[in-house]
Design a protein around this motif. Sequence first.
Motif, PDB file in Angstrom:
ATOM      1  N   ARG A  15       0.788  -1.231   0.000  1.00  0.00           N
ATOM      2  CA  ARG A  15       0.000   0.000   0.000  1.00  0.00           C
ATOM      3  C   ARG A  15       0.822   1.285   0.000  1.00  0.00           C
ATOM      4  O   ARG A  15       0.280   2.349  -0.288  1.00  0.00           O
ATOM      5  CB  ARG A  15      -0.921   0.018   1.226  1.00  0.00           C
ATOM      6  N   LEU A  18       5.201   2.427  -4.583  1.00  0.00           N
ATOM      7  CA  LEU A  18       4.509   2.412  -5.867  1.00  0.00           C
ATOM      8  C   LEU A  18       4.502   1.001  -6.429  1.00  0.00           C
ATOM      9  O   LEU A  18       5.510   0.295  -6.393  1.00  0.00           O
ATOM     10  CB  LEU A  18       5.194   3.347  -6.863  1.00  0.00           C
ATOM     11  N   LEU A  22       2.147   0.898 -11.684  1.00  0.00           N
ATOM     12  CA  LEU A  22       2.134   2.358 -11.715  1.00  0.00           C
ATOM     13  C   LEU A  22       3.493   2.909 -12.120  1.00  0.00           C
ATOM     14  O   LEU A  22       3.575   3.880 -12.891  1.00  0.00           O
ATOM     15  CB  LEU A  22       1.713   2.921 -10.357  1.00  0.00           C
ATOM     16  N   HIS A  68       2.472   6.010  -2.084  1.00  0.00           N
ATOM     17  CA  HIS A  68       1.050   6.306  -2.197  1.00  0.00           C
ATOM     18  C   HIS A  68       0.595   6.995  -0.918  1.00  0.00           C
ATOM     19  O   HIS A  68       1.226   6.874   0.126  1.00  0.00           O
ATOM     20  CB  HIS A  68       0.240   5.014  -2.359  1.00  0.00           C
ATOM     21  N   THR A  69      -0.512   7.694  -0.992  1.00  0.00           N
ATOM     22  CA  THR A  69      -1.156   8.239   0.201  1.00  0.00           C
ATOM     23  C   THR A  69      -2.568   7.669   0.255  1.00  0.00           C
ATOM     24  O   THR A  69      -3.020   7.024  -0.690  1.00  0.00           O
ATOM     25  CB  THR A  69      -1.238   9.778   0.156  1.00  0.00           C
ATOM     26  N   HIS A  76       1.097  12.249  -8.037  1.00  0.00           N
ATOM     27  CA  HIS A  76       2.471  11.765  -8.109  1.00  0.00           C
ATOM     28  C   HIS A  76       3.258  12.637  -9.089  1.00  0.00           C
ATOM     29  O   HIS A  76       2.713  13.147 -10.057  1.00  0.00           O
ATOM     30  CB  HIS A  76       2.510  10.322  -8.602  1.00  0.00           C
ATOM     31  N   GLU A 136      -4.752   7.574 -11.352  1.00  0.00           N
ATOM     32  CA  GLU A 136      -3.614   8.068 -10.580  1.00  0.00           C
ATOM     33  C   GLU A 136      -3.182   9.397 -11.177  1.00  0.00           C
ATOM     34  O   GLU A 136      -2.608   9.437 -12.253  1.00  0.00           O
ATOM     35  CB  GLU A 136      -2.440   7.081 -10.619  1.00  0.00           C
ATOM     36  N   HIS A 138      -0.921  12.440 -11.852  1.00  0.00           N
ATOM     37  CA  HIS A 138       0.513  12.631 -11.780  1.00  0.00           C
ATOM     38  C   HIS A 138       0.950  13.634 -12.840  1.00  0.00           C
ATOM     39  O   HIS A 138       0.155  14.041 -13.693  1.00  0.00           O
ATOM     40  CB  HIS A 138       1.254  11.307 -11.953  1.00  0.00           C
ATOM     41  N   ARG A 203       4.724   8.294   4.360  1.00  0.00           N
ATOM     42  CA  ARG A 203       3.324   7.893   4.489  1.00  0.00           C
ATOM     43  C   ARG A 203       2.702   8.486   5.752  1.00  0.00           C
ATOM     44  O   ARG A 203       1.575   8.996   5.728  1.00  0.00           O
ATOM     45  CB  ARG A 203       3.230   6.369   4.515  1.00  0.00           C
TER      46      ARG A 203
END
Length: 371
Positions: A15, A18, A22, A68-69, A76, A136, A138, A203
Amino acid sequence: MFDYSERIKAFRAERVRLSTELREKLFGHRQANRDRLISRLPDHIPGVTINGDSFRPQGSVAVRMSVHTPFADFEHDIDDGLLLWKDELVDENGDELSAEEVKKRVCAALQDDRFAKLPEIHHNCVRVFYREGDKEKHHVDFAIYRVSIVAEKKVKELAGSDGWVVSDPTQVNHWVNNLVEERNQQTAGWGTQFRHLVQLLKRFCRSRRDWDPPNGMKLTMLVAEHQPGYQDRIDLAFRELLQKLKNTLLRDKVIRNLAHPDKSALIRTNADQNVIDLEARIGEALDKLATLDTSASENADSARSVWDWIFKSDGFFAQFDADRKAEEKRKALIEKAALVGAGARTSSRGVLGSFGVANVAHRFYGEEPMG
């Protein structure tokens, strides 16, 4: 403190870091823009030399420390350095192009009607957006450098907001990779754990929308300076890191640029609000962790409550523990079935073993019909 390492390791792997999918997607978009520049930039800067060797990967994606958040709309970023020869950066009259003019021409070469939001010039880069219709969000940032030979040495200058500034596009990458390698040589896994602690600290710092933490570069410097010795348990390593950071930030909130020791500190005073807030957030986390030091808290439920507060795992830890309990139950049933099949006896207390009343063989689908 209850050992929660396995859960945290799985959380980071599944989690926080990346995913391969991705990363490949980001790299694909970066390559598409590199190709766009290779084919179009000579139309905007006649005579410029540009090919695949003109680019240098940069940033947290390049050194495998992006995260990731919990928020789907978190954006990103992937950083790329574009190196161009100084003597080729001239206009149609042969006059030297300014840093701002070079950024304008690079930005023009990146324009494409297929973009929902067109590329823009930022302080130290040209930004290409990938937002609309993409789960996602970015962007790709191109930092532009001009290269010249001075006293038989290559000099690289970044096109910044205040003109050309001497800067090495790969120095941070080399610093991170060398640090990881050196620490792994000192103690197996220590350098790798550095990367993992950076990801976990990022994180934690980005786990709430209303928090405004220091940027990834500053957090990386803090972990590099205060990483504890290698520990098999990542939960203990992370807790010790937080304690070391708290102790330091209480007396000194200046963050030094370890990758560029010849440059100014990243934070120059003790009044930076991001770092003041970071100290407070770390203090809250340590207070939560302190509750796990009692014998009554030596259990998975207590540990899950605290670590979920720290990382906001969005149900990951709860699901992990539920799956663990289900797996333990399944294994217990299999073991009991094996004992019964081997002629195990049941004691007066109903426990399977070697003593007691022999278990009668039974069928799970009823007795066979008579005659």
